[in-house]
Motif scaffolding. Structure first.
Motif, PDB file in Angstrom:
ATOM      1  N   LYS A  26       0.831  -1.220   0.000  1.00  0.00           N
ATOM      2  CA  LYS A  26       0.000   0.000   0.000  1.00  0.00           C
ATOM      3  C   LYS A  26       0.856   1.256   0.000  1.00  0.00           C
ATOM      4  CE  LYS A  26      -1.998  -0.686   3.925  1.00  0.00           C
ATOM      5  NZ  LYS A  26      -1.115  -1.778   4.401  1.00  0.00           N
ATOM      6  N   SER A  27       1.837   1.289   0.907  1.00  0.00           N
ATOM      7  CA  SER A  27       2.665   2.495   1.042  1.00  0.00           C
ATOM      8  C   SER A  27       3.443   2.775  -0.235  1.00  0.00           C
ATOM      9  CB  SER A  27       3.637   2.340   2.224  1.00  0.00           C
ATOM     10  OG  SER A  27       2.927   2.259   3.436  1.00  0.00           O
ATOM     11  N   MET A  30       1.099   4.281  -2.799  1.00  0.00           N
ATOM     12  CA  MET A  30       0.769   5.671  -2.485  1.00  0.00           C
ATOM     13  C   MET A  30       1.962   6.594  -2.750  1.00  0.00           C
ATOM     14  SD  MET A  30      -2.382   5.594  -1.760  1.00  0.00           S
ATOM     15  CE  MET A  30      -2.580   4.148  -2.796  1.00  0.00           C
ATOM     16  N   LYS A  31       3.168   6.112  -2.444  1.00  0.00           N
ATOM     17  CA  LYS A  31       4.370   6.912  -2.698  1.00  0.00           C
ATOM     18  C   LYS A  31       4.538   7.166  -4.196  1.00  0.00           C
ATOM     19  CE  LYS A  31       6.979   5.534   1.411  1.00  0.00           C
ATOM     20  NZ  LYS A  31       8.096   4.682   1.922  1.00  0.00           N
ATOM     21  N   MET A  66      -1.514  14.783  -0.372  1.00  0.00           N
ATOM     22  CA  MET A  66      -1.410  13.678   0.580  1.00  0.00           C
ATOM     23  C   MET A  66      -1.332  14.212   2.001  1.00  0.00           C
ATOM     24  SD  MET A  66       1.185  10.427   0.495  1.00  0.00           S
ATOM     25  CE  MET A  66       1.036   9.077   1.679  1.00  0.00           C
ATOM     26  N   HIS A  68      -0.173  12.908   5.481  1.00  0.00           N
ATOM     27  CA  HIS A  68       0.605  11.821   6.059  1.00  0.00           C
ATOM     28  C   HIS A  68       0.093  11.474   7.458  1.00  0.00           C
ATOM     29  CE1 HIS A  68       3.744  11.984   2.916  1.00  0.00           C
ATOM     30  NE2 HIS A  68       3.449  13.272   2.896  1.00  0.00           N
ATOM     31  N   GLN A  69       0.378  10.238   7.877  1.00  0.00           N
ATOM     32  CA  GLN A  69      -0.035   9.777   9.202  1.00  0.00           C
ATOM     33  C   GLN A  69       0.572  10.657  10.298  1.00  0.00           C
ATOM     34  OE1 GLN A  69       0.491   5.569   9.791  1.00  0.00           O
ATOM     35  NE2 GLN A  69       0.239   5.703  11.985  1.00  0.00           N
ATOM     36  N   ASP A 148      -3.444   8.806   4.841  1.00  0.00           N
ATOM     37  CA  ASP A 148      -2.744   7.639   5.384  1.00  0.00           C
ATOM     38  C   ASP A 148      -3.094   7.458   6.859  1.00  0.00           C
ATOM     39  OD1 ASP A 148      -1.048   5.551   5.881  1.00  0.00           O
ATOM     40  OD2 ASP A 148       0.795   6.696   5.714  1.00  0.00           O
ATOM     41  N   GLU A 149      -3.898   6.430   7.161  1.00  0.00           N
ATOM     42  CA  GLU A 149      -4.315   6.126   8.538  1.00  0.00           C
ATOM     43  C   GLU A 149      -4.785   7.403   9.257  1.00  0.00           C
ATOM     44  OE1 GLU A 149      -4.543   3.156   9.797  1.00  0.00           O
ATOM     45  OE2 GLU A 149      -3.345   1.913   8.482  1.00  0.00           O
ATOM     46  N   ILE A 179      -6.502   5.114   3.378  1.00  0.00           N
ATOM     47  CA  ILE A 179      -5.734   3.959   3.826  1.00  0.00           C
ATOM     48  C   ILE A 179      -6.023   3.733   5.299  1.00  0.00           C
ATOM     49  CG2 ILE A 179      -3.426   2.942   4.023  1.00  0.00           C
ATOM     50  CD1 ILE A 179      -2.521   5.076   1.962  1.00  0.00           C
ATOM     51  N   SER A 180      -6.481   2.532   5.655  1.00  0.00           N
ATOM     52  CA  SER A 180      -6.820   2.272   7.050  1.00  0.00           C
ATOM     53  C   SER A 180      -6.748   0.782   7.353  1.00  0.00           C
ATOM     54  CB  SER A 180      -8.219   2.792   7.364  1.00  0.00           C
ATOM     55  OG  SER A 180      -8.568   2.522   8.709  1.00  0.00           O
TER      56      SER A 180
END
Length: 499
Positions: A26-27, A30-31, A66, A68-69, A148-149, A179-180
């Motif tokens: 996933k990461s 997304m990157k 984006m 970020h978390q 992201d989360e 994203i979760s």
């Protein structure tokens, strides 16, 4: 290979969940969508146009933002100053603060995302910080938002507010990639879900057509039971006592913990809940010897450990699984073997009179790798090459295997896959049943409620509520104590502990 043969599409005006175990890819995906990494094969299209996203700036040019978390904000700057970073308005050669505030308030009003434009970021809540991040992206023209989360550090009430905001953005035509690991949130919020496993796409489904169990099966390839099964606790005597524990930030002087008193008993899991930054993390750090106490005492079986060294505290029988497994829990360039036995090399049977007993070291490392189901190529593999879930298993194996009396666990399953999370939770319950005293701090309210036998809620460095039996506590009620809307008196809390 992190991603292979990925075919993925998201539609205008939808909230699209991306789910998968840690290490599923996933990461990396997304990157690539945000220009941080570039694909070695394949093409990316935005609004039907083939694009080359060679940097995050390029992604922003193509309307991709984006959040970020871990927020990318400057605490000492105001909300408005953070929002306009990179597109600062000028008045001649100087920064135009008035225009920055105007720009922030206009974008906030347009998308119904009110923020205090003049307030410093360090003084606003976590929920508002996240809103600022979203406004930053929208100001730069983001029509596709990657989150992201996003609910990791939010209370239930803040999560509900976020969901309302995201649905409003969707209805205005924005596309949101969500994203979760929290599948109940995915079901509640999203329109579609795409599941990844081992760097490949498993499938995309309409949310209305799948259950949480269906998504879990797609993620791990088998049925996963997320309910934490445990019998009623059988508490023993008090082993750890905190009295009037107070800590200050050594740089700013801000009070982190304010006169906190707790008793921790054998055979119990005491949960710690609170919005991030309200003292529950600092409490574990203080017990572990990372934070220094300004006043108060910490005793283990009557022995005073106040402001003792980390090594002395560990040797006394307290284990600590830190919040950040990479920065504080492991030495990422060293082997799994070195990390999983860190702190034990100098003790028998791992050392002789002069040299290490490499045979015993290898034997114990292999045993722990097998017992804790660490997926790796062998004990000599560099730990930084593992997935987040497997790195956490190494940390857990090290801290659980030294026969501690008290176990401090900070965010036990943050950012790891369902399989690894289930394994760690079950092991915590097993250790509780063996008579260990356990403190758990988790931002996942389902987790902290499911694991805990009793629960202490933190707000502004103090205990706002203590519940001897957390099984009847709802997330909604818990959220009120976390926000300080409801609060028990110091006398009431004292009576519950010592009455």
């Amino acid at each position: 290979m992190a991603n292979k043969d990925i075919n993925f599409s998201a539609e205008k005006g939808e909230i699209h969940a991306i789910c998968g175990e840690n290490g599923a890819g996933k990461s990396t995906l997304m990157k690539m969508l945000y220009g941080i990494e570039q694909p070695s094969e394949g093409d990316i299209y935005v609004k039907g146009e083939k694009v080359h996203l060679t940097s995050s700036a390029k992604a922003i040019e193509h309307s991709i933002g984006m959040v970020h978390q871990h927020f990318m904000l400057v605490p000492s700057l105001t909300v408005a100053e953070n929002v306009v970073l990179g597109v600062e308005p000028k008045r001649g050669l100087s920064f135009d603060a008035k225009k920055a505030i105007q720009m922030t308030e206009e974008i906030a009003q347009k998308y119904n995302l009110p923020v205090p434009a003049r307030e410093k970021v360090e003084n606003i809540s976590v929920g508002l910080k996240q809103r600022v991040e979203i406004i930053k992206a929208l100001l730069k023209g983001a029509e596709i938002l990657i989150l992201d989360e996003p609910t990791t550090v939010l209370t239930p009430q803040e999560t509900e507010e976020l969901f309302v905001e995201l649905k409003h953005l969707r209805d205005q035509g924005h596309t949101i990639l969500f994203i979760s690991h929290k599948l109940y949130e995915v079901k509640k919020l999203c329109d579609r879900v795409t599941v990844m496993r081992n760097g490949r796409m498993i499938g995309t489904r309409n949310i209305a057509d799948v259950t949480e169990a269906d998504i879990s099966r797609m993620m791990v390839g088998r049925d996963v039971v997320e309910v934490i099964e445990k019998d009623k606790a059988k508490p023993g005597e008090t082993v750890l006592k905190l009295r009037g524990v107070t800590c200050h930030n050594s740089t700013t002087g801000r009070k982190l913990l304010d006169n906190v008193s707790l008793d921790v008993k054998k055979g119990m899991i005491l949960g710690l809940a609170g919005v991030e930054g309200n003292g529950q993390h600092e409490l574990l750090e203080a017990i572990a010897g990372v934070e220094r106490l300004s006043s108060g005492t910490i005793t283990l079986n009557g022995k005073d450990l106040t402001n003792h060294s980390i090594r002395e505290i560990r040797e006394a029988g307290i284990s600590h699984i830190p919040e950040d497994r990479m920065a504080e829990g492991t030495a990422k360039k060293l082997s799994i073997s070195n990390n999983i036995l860190a702190g034990r090399h100098r003790k028998a049977p791992f050392t002789g009179k002069i040299l290490f007993n490499t045979k015993e070291i290898k034997k114990e490392a292999d045993h722990l790798i097998e017992e804790y189901h660490v997926k790796c190529s062998g004990r000599d593999q560099e730990i930084g090459m593992l997935s987040g879930g497997n790195i956490q298993k190494v940390v857990v194996a090290r801290e659980f295997s030294v026969e501690p009396e008290v176990i401090l666990v900070d965010q036990p399953t943050r950012g790891i896959d369902i399989g690894a999370a289930t394994f760690i939770r079950n092991r915590l319950v097993q250790l509780r049943d063996e008579g260990k005293a356990i403190l758990v701090n988790s931002a996942d309210l389902n987790e902290v409620l499911g694991l805990s036998d009793s629960l202490a809620v933190f707000h502004n460095g103090r205990i706002s509520g203590y519940f001897e039996d957390s099984s009847t506590l709802t997330e909604e009620e818990l959220g009120l104590y976390m926000l300080g809307v409801k609060e028990q008196s110091a006398e009431e809390i004292e009576e519950k502990f010592h009455g």
